[in-house]
Design a protein around this motif. Sequence first.
Motif, PDB file in Angstrom:
ATOM      1  N   UNK A  70       9.380  66.398  67.459  1.00  0.00           N
ATOM      2  CA  UNK A  70      10.312  66.235  66.341  1.00  0.00           C
ATOM      3  C   UNK A  70      10.033  67.261  65.263  1.00  0.00           C
ATOM      4  N   UNK A  71       8.778  67.523  64.994  1.00  0.00           N
ATOM      5  CA  UNK A  71       8.409  68.526  63.997  1.00  0.00           C
ATOM      6  C   UNK A  71       8.734  69.930  64.494  1.00  0.00           C
ATOM      7  N   UNK A  72       8.459  70.191  65.760  1.00  0.00           N
ATOM      8  CA  UNK A  72       8.771  71.503  66.325  1.00  0.00           C
ATOM      9  C   UNK A  72      10.268  71.790  66.249  1.00  0.00           C
ATOM     10  N   UNK A  73      11.082  70.815  66.589  1.00  0.00           N
ATOM     11  CA  UNK A  73      12.531  70.994  66.516  1.00  0.00           C
ATOM     12  C   UNK A  73      12.989  71.185  65.070  1.00  0.00           C
ATOM     13  N   UNK A  74      12.398  70.442  64.152  1.00  0.00           N
ATOM     14  CA  UNK A  74      12.751  70.582  62.735  1.00  0.00           C
ATOM     15  C   UNK A  74      12.345  71.956  62.215  1.00  0.00           C
ATOM     16  N   UNK A  75      11.180  72.447  62.657  1.00  0.00           N
ATOM     17  CA  UNK A  75      10.724  73.768  62.231  1.00  0.00           C
ATOM     18  C   UNK A  75      11.660  74.850  62.750  1.00  0.00           C
ATOM     19  N   UNK A  76      12.116  74.709  63.996  1.00  0.00           N
ATOM     20  CA  UNK A  76      13.073  75.674  64.535  1.00  0.00           C
ATOM     21  C   UNK A  76      14.391  75.614  63.766  1.00  0.00           C
ATOM     22  N   UNK A  77      14.883  74.413  63.493  1.00  0.00           N
ATOM     23  CA  UNK A  77      16.178  74.257  62.836  1.00  0.00           C
ATOM     24  C   UNK A  77      16.158  74.854  61.431  1.00  0.00           C
ATOM     25  N   UNK A 132      14.074  50.693  63.457  1.00  0.00           N
ATOM     26  CA  UNK A 132      14.221  51.066  62.045  1.00  0.00           C
ATOM     27  C   UNK A 132      12.885  51.568  61.492  1.00  0.00           C
ATOM     28  N   UNK A 133      11.799  50.924  61.885  1.00  0.00           N
ATOM     29  CA  UNK A 133      10.484  51.365  61.457  1.00  0.00           C
ATOM     30  C   UNK A 133      10.200  52.786  61.904  1.00  0.00           C
ATOM     31  N   UNK A 134      10.615  53.126  63.132  1.00  0.00           N
ATOM     32  CA  UNK A 134      10.411  54.493  63.620  1.00  0.00           C
ATOM     33  C   UNK A 134      11.276  55.511  62.885  1.00  0.00           C
ATOM     34  N   UNK A 135      12.497  55.123  62.533  1.00  0.00           N
ATOM     35  CA  UNK A 135      13.350  56.008  61.742  1.00  0.00           C
ATOM     36  C   UNK A 135      12.685  56.313  60.406  1.00  0.00           C
ATOM     37  N   UNK A 136      12.202  55.274  59.743  1.00  0.00           N
ATOM     38  CA  UNK A 136      11.562  55.448  58.431  1.00  0.00           C
ATOM     39  C   UNK A 136      10.279  56.265  58.553  1.00  0.00           C
ATOM     40  N   UNK A 137       9.448  55.943  59.544  1.00  0.00           N
ATOM     41  CA  UNK A 137       8.171  56.642  59.710  1.00  0.00           C
ATOM     42  C   UNK A 137       8.383  58.130  59.961  1.00  0.00           C
ATOM     43  N   UNK A 138       9.327  58.458  60.851  1.00  0.00           N
ATOM     44  CA  UNK A 138       9.546  59.865  61.190  1.00  0.00           C
ATOM     45  C   UNK A 138      10.219  60.614  60.047  1.00  0.00           C
ATOM     46  N   UNK A 139      11.174  59.979  59.378  1.00  0.00           N
ATOM     47  CA  UNK A 139      11.822  60.624  58.233  1.00  0.00           C
ATOM     48  C   UNK A 139      10.802  60.934  57.146  1.00  0.00           C
ATOM     49  N   UNK A 202      14.562  54.230  73.375  1.00  0.00           N
ATOM     50  CA  UNK A 202      15.041  53.876  72.032  1.00  0.00           C
ATOM     51  C   UNK A 202      14.105  54.344  70.928  1.00  0.00           C
ATOM     52  N   UNK A 203      12.794  54.324  71.179  1.00  0.00           N
ATOM     53  CA  UNK A 203      11.842  54.814  70.183  1.00  0.00           C
ATOM     54  C   UNK A 203      12.070  56.305  69.920  1.00  0.00           C
ATOM     55  N   UNK A 204      12.242  57.074  70.990  1.00  0.00           N
ATOM     56  CA  UNK A 204      12.448  58.513  70.813  1.00  0.00           C
ATOM     57  C   UNK A 204      13.765  58.781  70.101  1.00  0.00           C
ATOM     58  N   UNK A 205      14.808  58.043  70.447  1.00  0.00           N
ATOM     59  CA  UNK A 205      16.094  58.206  69.756  1.00  0.00           C
ATOM     60  C   UNK A 205      15.940  57.917  68.267  1.00  0.00           C
ATOM     61  N   UNK A 206      15.200  56.863  67.933  1.00  0.00           N
ATOM     62  CA  UNK A 206      14.970  56.529  66.524  1.00  0.00           C
ATOM     63  C   UNK A 206      14.174  57.627  65.825  1.00  0.00           C
ATOM     64  N   UNK A 207      13.207  58.203  66.525  1.00  0.00           N
ATOM     65  CA  UNK A 207      12.397  59.273  65.937  1.00  0.00           C
ATOM     66  C   UNK A 207      13.236  60.524  65.662  1.00  0.00           C
ATOM     67  N   UNK A 209      16.462  60.601  65.156  1.00  0.00           N
ATOM     68  CA  UNK A 209      17.334  60.263  64.032  1.00  0.00           C
ATOM     69  C   UNK A 209      16.559  60.353  62.722  1.00  0.00           C
ATOM     70  N   UNK A 210      15.345  59.845  62.735  1.00  0.00           N
ATOM     71  CA  UNK A 210      14.514  59.924  61.543  1.00  0.00           C
ATOM     72  C   UNK A 210      14.226  61.359  61.134  1.00  0.00           C
ATOM     73  N   UNK A 211      13.993  62.233  62.124  1.00  0.00           N
ATOM     74  CA  UNK A 211      13.746  63.642  61.818  1.00  0.00           C
ATOM     75  C   UNK A 211      14.957  64.268  61.140  1.00  0.00           C
ATOM     76  N   UNK A 212      16.156  63.964  61.642  1.00  0.00           N
ATOM     77  CA  UNK A 212      17.374  64.494  61.023  1.00  0.00           C
ATOM     78  C   UNK A 212      17.538  63.976  59.597  1.00  0.00           C
ATOM     79  N   UNK A 213      17.273  62.704  59.399  1.00  0.00           N
ATOM     80  CA  UNK A 213      17.371  62.133  58.053  1.00  0.00           C
ATOM     81  C   UNK A 213      16.330  62.750  57.126  1.00  0.00           C
TER      82      UNK A 213
END
Length: 247
Positions: A70-77, A132-139, A202-207, A209-213
């Motif tokens: 998630x961080x690698x993709x965010x760094x590329x973006x 939801x916890x994973x979305x918040x944690x990753x965001x 579902x955990x990865x999908x939430x993560x 989504x959290x990265x995008x947020x």
Amino acid sequence: MSAPLGRRVAAEAIGTGLLVAVVVGSGIQATELSHDVGVQLLANSLATVFGLGILIALFGPVSGAHFNPAVTLAAWFTGRRTAGGIALRDVAAYVPAQIAGAVGGAILADAMFAKPLVRFSTHQRSAGHLWLGEVVATAGLILLVFGQNRIGRAALAPAAVASYIGAAYWFTSSTSFANPAVTIGRMFTDTFAGIAPGSVAPFIAAQLLGAALGLAVVTAVYGLHAVPARRAVEVPRGEPEPEPAVS
């Protein structure tokens, strides 16, 4: 990051593997020493905080110490239109290395405690509040990593990221996996830190989504440009500015 791609990929694989070994191994140790779930989680989170901080400090200068797709993709973006940003070929190399390292780390931890080397977890983590916890944690993780970079405080990453993950163990319902590679690795161990295969997607999908947020919040707070208005940490002339280092 001036290291050749091969060395950076090795750092990502080894660093992610050691991170998962810390998470899984400390979880096994905790359950063998105590039957109190609160004590088990405390031991697991403390070991993760110390281990993660050390790994970021050790591997950050080589690869950026992402240890996290998630961080690698965010760094590329965020860096795709800037000189020196992480390229797609780096993403294509980093992500498989992180996943392979995570699986290897789980197997290593099981081996150290004489557990079956590969036994898929039976720990179901399929519920809306956990996602939801994973979305918040990753965001929060993405906001911390890239927010630090925007204000010139990337040098604080080892302490800051480790502290955040330690806190998120306790304030999120999911205990803050916040990392697709680590999630996949933890699928391969039927111990305290495991996650059942059916709960992984579902955990990865939430993560993700959290990265995008998280990136959206970074843009809302700091703007579109990565150059901070005021630098809190000066980089000596002639040396490259450090990349954000994370889990």
